[in-house]
Design an enzyme around this catalytic site. Structure first.
Site, PDB file in Angstrom:
ATOM      1  N   LYS A  13      27.715  42.183  51.277  1.00 23.99           N
ATOM      2  CA  LYS A  13      27.654  43.486  51.940  1.00 23.99           C
ATOM      3  C   LYS A  13      26.495  44.331  51.400  1.00 23.99           C
ATOM      4  O   LYS A  13      25.752  44.941  52.172  1.00 23.99           O
ATOM      5  CB  LYS A  13      28.990  44.197  51.688  1.00 23.99           C
ATOM      6  CG  LYS A  13      29.240  45.427  52.493  1.00 23.99           C
ATOM      7  CD  LYS A  13      30.716  45.781  52.428  1.00 23.99           C
ATOM      8  CE  LYS A  13      31.177  45.972  50.987  1.00 23.99           C
ATOM      9  NZ  LYS A  13      31.470  47.361  50.637  1.00 23.99           N
ATOM     10  N   ARG A  88      38.902  53.543  52.955  1.00 18.25           N
ATOM     11  CA  ARG A  88      39.659  52.390  52.494  1.00 18.25           C
ATOM     12  C   ARG A  88      41.071  52.372  53.091  1.00 18.25           C
ATOM     13  O   ARG A  88      41.762  51.378  53.003  1.00 18.25           O
ATOM     14  CB  ARG A  88      39.796  52.418  50.963  1.00 18.25           C
ATOM     15  CG  ARG A  88      38.536  52.014  50.246  1.00 18.25           C
ATOM     16  CD  ARG A  88      38.861  51.645  48.804  1.00 18.25           C
ATOM     17  NE  ARG A  88      37.705  51.801  47.941  1.00 18.25           N
ATOM     18  CZ  ARG A  88      36.815  50.845  47.738  1.00 18.25           C
ATOM     19  NH1 ARG A  88      36.938  49.682  48.329  1.00 18.25           N
ATOM     20  NH2 ARG A  88      35.795  51.062  46.933  1.00 18.25           N
ATOM     21  N   ARG A 127      28.874  33.082  39.074  1.00 14.95           N
ATOM     22  CA  ARG A 127      27.866  34.037  38.601  1.00 14.95           C
ATOM     23  C   ARG A 127      27.838  34.108  37.087  1.00 14.95           C
ATOM     24  O   ARG A 127      28.881  34.087  36.438  1.00 14.95           O
ATOM     25  CB  ARG A 127      28.197  35.445  39.125  1.00 14.95           C
ATOM     26  CG  ARG A 127      27.947  35.636  40.582  1.00 14.95           C
ATOM     27  CD  ARG A 127      28.316  37.070  40.924  1.00 14.95           C
ATOM     28  NE  ARG A 127      28.267  37.318  42.339  1.00 14.95           N
ATOM     29  CZ  ARG A 127      28.890  38.336  42.945  1.00 14.95           C
ATOM     30  NH1 ARG A 127      29.612  39.187  42.220  1.00 14.95           N
ATOM     31  NH2 ARG A 127      28.789  38.502  44.229  1.00 14.95           N
ATOM     32  N   ARG A 160      31.001  37.984  33.849  1.00 10.02           N
ATOM     33  CA  ARG A 160      31.602  39.320  33.851  1.00 10.02           C
ATOM     34  C   ARG A 160      33.087  39.203  34.201  1.00 10.02           C
ATOM     35  O   ARG A 160      33.486  38.320  34.946  1.00 10.02           O
ATOM     36  CB  ARG A 160      30.920  40.219  34.885  1.00 10.02           C
ATOM     37  CG  ARG A 160      29.443  40.499  34.615  1.00 10.02           C
ATOM     38  CD  ARG A 160      28.900  41.480  35.653  1.00 10.02           C
ATOM     39  NE  ARG A 160      29.497  41.231  36.963  1.00 10.02           N
ATOM     40  CZ  ARG A 160      29.789  42.155  37.871  1.00 10.02           C
ATOM     41  NH1 ARG A 160      29.521  43.412  37.619  1.00 10.02           N
ATOM     42  NH2 ARG A 160      30.311  41.834  39.018  1.00 10.02           N
ATOM     43  N   ARG A 171      41.269  40.762  43.256  1.00 10.89           N
ATOM     44  CA  ARG A 171      40.414  41.681  44.037  1.00 10.89           C
ATOM     45  C   ARG A 171      40.473  41.328  45.524  1.00 10.89           C
ATOM     46  O   ARG A 171      40.494  42.214  46.381  1.00 10.89           O
ATOM     47  CB  ARG A 171      38.960  41.610  43.545  1.00 10.89           C
ATOM     48  CG  ARG A 171      38.769  42.182  42.148  1.00 10.89           C
ATOM     49  CD  ARG A 171      37.362  41.895  41.633  1.00 10.89           C
ATOM     50  NE  ARG A 171      36.337  42.662  42.327  1.00 10.89           N
ATOM     51  CZ  ARG A 171      35.056  42.324  42.409  1.00 10.89           C
ATOM     52  NH1 ARG A 171      34.624  41.207  41.854  1.00 10.89           N
ATOM     53  NH2 ARG A 171      34.200  43.085  43.043  1.00 10.89           N
TER      54      ARG A 171
END
Ligand SMILES: [Zn+2]
Length: 214
Positions: A13, A88, A127, A160, A171
């Site tokens: 995004k 949201r 990542r 992370r 999430r």
């Protein structure tokens, strides 16, 4: 061009928003950023927000929407804007619609970037970030020359917390729960268009642009 961009973490995004900003010369409005800026500049709504934050309370929707309204009044929004991270909830979407209608504006398109959860997990859990310079790598798509070591500064690469599999699954669950009522809401208003977020950055951009120009 007044846009809302929806998409789960890892869907690209942010990357797509950056390209749209350049192409249409409209700003990206991220609620976190404008909230911080309003508090720092002590705008009327920023002052209100600060009083909630100082009391350790959540900033209520009407104050957040007020801060968005202050932001939309600035000159760089005259061609439009991309809202990121807001609304949201359906209540926030309603509050936003009210503010926009007061300004004689409305949302033109809600673009939802859709990517399958397993694909998102692969993207995000691979990542790695340099502890020293912050440069990002990906174990499969953009690996460092030596595993675990930054190409730029030889710093240590780490994962992370946000990119860990358990965190990412949570999430995605939260995103799904929060966003599905919103998706329905904008579908019912005939504003929602879904774009498959698979393929190159340019391919996905092309799909979005053809919706915006259609
Ligand atoms: Zn580094």
């Amino acid at each position: 061009m007044n846009l809302i961009l929806l998409g789960p973490p890892g869907a690209g995004k942010g990357t797509q928003a950056k390209l749209l900003i350049k192409k249409y010369r409209i700003p990206q409005i991220s609620t976190g950023d404008i909230l911080r800026a309003a508090v720092k500049d002590m705008t009327p709504m920023g002052g209100k927000a600060k009083s909630f934050m100082d009391a350790g309370a959540l900033v209520p929707d009407e104050v957040v929407v007020g801060i968005i309204q202050e932001r939309l009044n600035l000159a760089d929004c005259s061609n439009g804007f991309i809202l990121d991270g807001f609304p949201r909830t359906v209540a926030q979407a309603d509050a936003l619609a009210k503010v926009l209608s007061g300004l004689g504006r409305s949302i033109d398109h809600v673009i939802s970037i859709v990517v399958d959860n397993e694909e998102l997990l692969e993207r995000v859990t691979g990542r790695r970030t340099c502890r020293n310079c912050g440069k990002g790598f990906h174990v499969s798509f953009d690996p460092p020359k030596s595993p675990g070591i930054c190409d730029e500064c030889a710093g240590e690469l780490y994962q992370r917390d946000d990119d860990r599999e358990d965190t990412m699954r949570k999430r995605l669950e939260v995103y799904e729960q929060q966003t599905s009522p919103l998706v329905e809401y904008y579908k019912n208003k005939s504003l929602l268009r879904s774009v498959q977020g698979i393929g190159s950055i340019e391919e996905i951009q092309q799909k979005i642009v053809s919706i915006l120009q259609g």
